[in-house]
Design an enzyme around this catalytic site. Structure first.
Site, PDB file in Angstrom:
ATOM      1  N   GLY A   1       0.818  -1.210   0.000  1.00 60.30           N
ATOM      2  CA  GLY A   1       0.000   0.000   0.000  1.00 60.30           C
ATOM      3  C   GLY A   1       0.853   1.262   0.000  1.00 60.30           C
ATOM      4  O   GLY A   1       0.537   2.234  -0.686  1.00 60.30           O
TER       5      GLY A   1
ATOM      6  N   ASN B   1      -7.973   3.434   9.314  1.00 60.98           N
ATOM      7  CA  ASN B   1      -7.554   2.172   9.904  1.00 60.98           C
ATOM      8  C   ASN B   1      -7.792   2.098  11.406  1.00 60.98           C
ATOM      9  O   ASN B   1      -8.025   1.028  11.943  1.00 60.98           O
ATOM     10  CB  ASN B   1      -6.063   1.928   9.604  1.00 60.98           C
ATOM     11  CG  ASN B   1      -5.211   3.149   9.897  1.00 60.98           C
ATOM     12  OD1 ASN B   1      -5.587   4.278   9.598  1.00 60.98           O
ATOM     13  ND2 ASN B   1      -4.064   2.913  10.491  1.00 60.98           N
TER      14      ASN B   1
ATOM     15  N   GLN C   1      -7.973  -0.058   3.719  1.00 64.81           N
ATOM     16  CA  GLN C   1      -8.932  -0.641   4.670  1.00 64.81           C
ATOM     17  C   GLN C   1     -10.325  -0.813   4.064  1.00 64.81           C
ATOM     18  O   GLN C   1     -11.180  -1.447   4.676  1.00 64.81           O
ATOM     19  CB  GLN C   1      -9.047   0.246   5.922  1.00 64.81           C
ATOM     20  CG  GLN C   1      -7.749   0.420   6.689  1.00 64.81           C
ATOM     21  CD  GLN C   1      -7.275  -0.858   7.361  1.00 64.81           C
ATOM     22  OE1 GLN C   1      -8.016  -1.840   7.474  1.00 64.81           O
ATOM     23  NE2 GLN C   1      -6.029  -0.858   7.805  1.00 64.81           N
TER      24      GLN C   1
ATOM     25  N   SER D   1      -3.904  -2.996  -0.639  1.00 61.87           N
ATOM     26  CA  SER D   1      -2.831  -3.834  -0.128  1.00 61.87           C
ATOM     27  C   SER D   1      -3.339  -5.260   0.072  1.00 61.87           C
ATOM     28  O   SER D   1      -4.446  -5.463   0.588  1.00 61.87           O
ATOM     29  CB  SER D   1      -2.346  -3.257   1.203  1.00 61.87           C
ATOM     30  OG  SER D   1      -1.474  -4.162   1.821  1.00 61.87           O
ATOM     31  N   GLY D   2      -2.534  -6.241  -0.332  1.00 63.68           N
ATOM     32  CA  GLY D   2      -2.966  -7.638  -0.276  1.00 63.68           C
ATOM     33  C   GLY D   2      -3.214  -8.156   1.125  1.00 63.68           C
ATOM     34  O   GLY D   2      -4.234  -8.807   1.386  1.00 63.68           O
ATOM     35  N   HIS D   3      -2.308  -7.836   2.031  1.00 58.85           N
ATOM     36  CA  HIS D   3      -2.374  -8.513   3.334  1.00 58.85           C
ATOM     37  C   HIS D   3      -3.518  -8.035   4.214  1.00 58.85           C
ATOM     38  O   HIS D   3      -3.742  -8.580   5.281  1.00 58.85           O
ATOM     39  CB  HIS D   3      -1.024  -8.416   4.061  1.00 58.85           C
ATOM     40  CG  HIS D   3      -0.739  -7.075   4.646  1.00 58.85           C
ATOM     41  ND1 HIS D   3      -0.833  -6.837   5.998  1.00 58.85           N
ATOM     42  CD2 HIS D   3      -0.364  -5.904   4.090  1.00 58.85           C
ATOM     43  CE1 HIS D   3      -0.517  -5.569   6.244  1.00 58.85           C
ATOM     44  NE2 HIS D   3      -0.234  -4.984   5.097  1.00 58.85           N
TER      45      HIS D   3
ATOM     46  N   THR E   1      10.620  -7.341 -11.867  1.00 58.80           N
ATOM     47  CA  THR E   1      10.008  -8.636 -12.165  1.00 58.80           C
ATOM     48  C   THR E   1       8.868  -8.889 -11.198  1.00 58.80           C
ATOM     49  O   THR E   1       8.984  -8.661 -10.000  1.00 58.80           O
ATOM     50  CB  THR E   1      11.070  -9.753 -12.065  1.00 58.80           C
ATOM     51  OG1 THR E   1      12.091  -9.465 -13.012  1.00 58.80           O
ATOM     52  CG2 THR E   1      10.460 -11.106 -12.352  1.00 58.80           C
TER      53      THR E   1
ATOM     54  N   CYS F   1       2.751   3.942  24.290  1.00 55.11           N
ATOM     55  CA  CYS F   1       3.696   2.842  24.460  1.00 55.11           C
ATOM     56  C   CYS F   1       3.618   1.833  23.319  1.00 55.11           C
ATOM     57  O   CYS F   1       4.534   1.052  23.128  1.00 55.11           O
ATOM     58  CB  CYS F   1       3.445   2.130  25.773  1.00 55.11           C
ATOM     59  SG  CYS F   1       4.117   3.061  27.144  1.00 55.11           S
TER      60      CYS F   1
END
Lengths: 390, 291
Positions: free
Chosen positions: A73, A152, A180, A200-202, A238, A327
């Site tokens: 992304g 997100n 998203q 984005s694929g994931h 490639t 944090c």
């Protein structure tokens, strides 16, 4: 999906669907040929790419020629913005929002250092944009307007169709980071004025390391990655054939499951929110209840800190969620999105995001509801703040 | 991914000495809810007015903040105030096994809470004999980091106590510089000042070395370095050397073996033999080649 964990962090990443894995397998083993080669051995690789391009085009309501495969992304986002700065006749202004992903925000900050002018749209306490503000900031100097499709952290869905029209009215291009949104919101890009869209694929059950950029036909383009002739000469390198085959299959599955999945995750999400609102002290749901992704819930718990909640959630029941606390952001500062919304500082560090997918069940929600209220109570016992006056 | 020791996890999940002491002798408060962590420390003294009898805490913060506070209370219990005042933030980290460097500010917060409790004790019981302020840091009490409200004095304190050398470390130890980043140059200045002073002190120390040596001691030391460091070094490359004579600060050396024929012999003598003698004996020595 790993059975013993309760994975409710699907806006961070998702598990690979077994059908996706099966679609990738041949290109990691048997058919390793370069899709650009001429001999028939490379035929299956080239065919898989054609099919994947078609599947993604179908999911987006676009044509296959409008799909450029990328590595992620962030690459898609960078490509769109940098291209616009090259092709828009010397226009040097960018309009975006304060709630974008760092892929856009940090790119824009670096462009500011290089002399470009960037305006950031503000949000209200529910994370909503103001279209009048956008209208006042787009002019003949604006090269591109970039606004995320869905956020997100809080799940808000933004009025990108209206914003794209506004951009075009002043001759600017429009990009949306839809990482998203793709697979969750039905799209028909052909009927819109969106020029560029990143995915984005994931985030949709394909692997990490593959993404795509939609570029509307006839929109001028300047390559970000220069080299070979791949992707019609628009993006060198490639091709990640296995990843692309996986992304294609994931797009097919997203289309197949979208309606039922949205129904399923919204039931889980609503059940979780209702349960937590009833059982935890001082909870607050963040975001725009009228326009948010059905899978995302962002809840703040006052007077306790997010990392501590997450760690105890994992230790109690292997629940994987995320937080906007300082944090956990690795920056000492809490979530830029929640800060932009002007969230009450007592709650700012205690935000937890749950994000569901079709692999979640009612049992996952029940487990969270069993352990989380006690965790919040225990941590509040430790906290010097927010205790009842004795 | 968290990288916490078992002991951190234990103190996070089962914090010791949680709560308030209604009739505490000293109450320390540091941090605030805006910054994301805060701690309140309650101390009660024994009848001797110097031994810590009871100590309790409340913490708002992440796992390591809670664990650091819990560890601190365990370390304080039973100690005299004198002993307690000598504890450092590194002692808290050591007690817990280890803290990730980005979380060291949690241990620093623990020590600050104790200092603050001591301060409140001083105000409440001016008649008690309390340990003085042990802090060795100088520097004005001006705020350097506006985002996290960190003073120059505090930055100097953590730099000196923990031997810090980079801005990133300063951020990990006291958060300064971790917000908008506007004070990073300022922190660099403070670091340069402290490190410059350290370097000066180190140079002074090394310069006193040859001054304290008698001629005989100096010659023995040169011989020792020659035999134990320089010759083995040259031999490793197929060469060798002989110490011919020492005349004041002049060290006469004859190169042998492969070194004698080496076209870089001059370089070897100046850049290596002489440099070694400067480092290990005295910077005023001069090496001469005898052919």
């Amino acid at each position: 999906m790993s059975k013993d964990i309760v994975y409710v962090d699907n806006n961070a990443t998702t598990c690979i669907d077994s059908e996706v894995l099966a679609a990738m397998q041949p290109f990691l083993t048997e058919y390793y040929g370069n899709p650009s080669s001429v001999y028939p051995f490379s035929g299956p690789a080239a065919a898989a790419m054609r099919q994947a391009r078609q599947s993604i085009a179908t999911l987006l309501g676009a044509t296959p020629e409008e799909i450029i495969f990328t590595s992620c992304g962030s690459e898609s986002d960078n490509t769109a913005i940098m291209s616009a700065l090259q092709t828009q006749g010397g226009r040097r202004k960018i309009l975006t929002t304060v709630v974008e992903h760092p892929a856009i925000l940090n790119l824009c900050r670096s462009l500011q250092k290089r002399g470009y002018h960037v305006d950031y749209l503000s949000v209200d306490s529910q994370g909503r944009l103001n279209l009048d503000e956008a209208r006042s900031l787009i002019d003949e100097e604006t090269a591109i307007v970039s606004v995320m499709f869905a956020n997100n952290e809080i799940g808000n869905i933004y009025p990108v169709y209206e914003l794209a029209e506004m951009a075009h009215a002043k001759g600017a291009l429009f990009h949306t980071d839809a990482v998203q949104a793709v697979g969750k919101i039905p799209l028909n890009l052909a009927a819109t004025q969106i020029d560029f869209l990143s995915l984005s694929g994931h985030k949709l059950h394909a692997p990490k390391g593959v993404g795509a950029l939609y570029k509307k036909r006839f929109v001028p383009f300047f390559s970000w990655l220069i080299g070979g002739h791949q992707e019609h000469g628009l993006r060198a390198g490639t091709e990640n054939v296995a990843g692309i085959a996986g992304l294609g299959k994931a797009a097919e599955l997203a289309l197949r499951y979208m309606a039922s999945e949205n129904q399923q995750v919204s039931v889980l999400r609503d059940r979780l929110e209702a349960g937590l609102l009833a059982s935890c002290p001082d909870p607050k749901v963040n975001g725009d209840p009228a326009s948010r992704l059905p899978n995302t819930s962002n809840i703040c718990f006052k007077y306790v800190e997010g990392e501590a909640i997450l760690l105890r959630l994992y230790l109690a029941a292997k629940v994987c969620a995320s937080s906007g606390s300082a944090c956990t952001t690795g920056s000492l500062e809490p979530s830029h999105v929640l800060r932009a919304m002007g969230l009450d500082y007592q709650a700012l560090h205690g935000s937890i995001r749950f994000s569901f997918s079709r692999f979640n069940t009612q049992e996952d929600v029940d487990i969270i509801l069993q352990v989380l209220p006690k965790i919040i109570r225990d941590l509040r016992e430790l906290s010097p703040f927010g205790r009842a006056k004795a | 991914m968290w990288n916490y020791t078992e002991k951190v996890m234990d103190h996070f999940l089962n914090p010791r000495n949680v709560g308030e002491i209604p009739e505490a002798d000293g109450i320390g408060e540091v941090g605030n809810i805006v910054c994301g962590d805060a701690m309140k420390l309650y101390i009660k003294l024994a009848a001797d007015q110097k031994t810590i009898e009871e100590v309790r805490f409340q913490t708002f913060g992440c796992a390591s903040a809670i664990a650091s506070a819990s560890a601190l209370t365990e370390m304080l219990k039973g100690k005299t105030l004198e002993e307690a005042a000598r504890l450092t933030n590194q002692d808290i980290a050591d007690f817990l096994g280890e803290l990730p460097e980005e979380k060291m500010h949690c241990s620093v917060m623990g020590m600050e809470a104790f200092q603050s409790a001591l301060e409140s004790l001083r105000k409440k019981h001016p008649e008690y004999a309390l340990p003085g302020d042990l802090s060795s840091a100088e520097g004005e009490d001006r705020i350097v980091c506006q985002c996290f409200n960190v003073s120059e004095r505090k930055i100097r304190e953590v730099v000196l106590a923990n031997n810090l050398t980079t801005v990133e470390q300063v951020t990990h130890y006291c958060k300064a510089g971790g917000g908008c980043g506007g004070c990073i140059e300022d922190i660099e200045q403070i670091l340069a000042d402290i490190l410059g002073k350290k370097k000066e002190a180190a140079v002074k120390e090394s310069q006193t070395l040859p001054g304290n040596l008698t001629n005989l001691q100096k010659m023995r030391l040169i011989e020792e370095v020659f035999e134990q460091v320089i010759r083995p070094g040259l031999q490793a490359d197929g060469g060798d050397a002989e110490l011919v004579d020492i005349d004041g600060n002049k060290v006469q050396v004859r190169l042998k073996g492969r070194c004698a024929a080496c076209h870089a012999a001059e370089q070897t003598l100046k850049l290596w033999v002489e440099a070694k003698l400067h480092e290990m004996v005295s910077p005023s020595l001069l090496v001469e080649q005898i052919k």
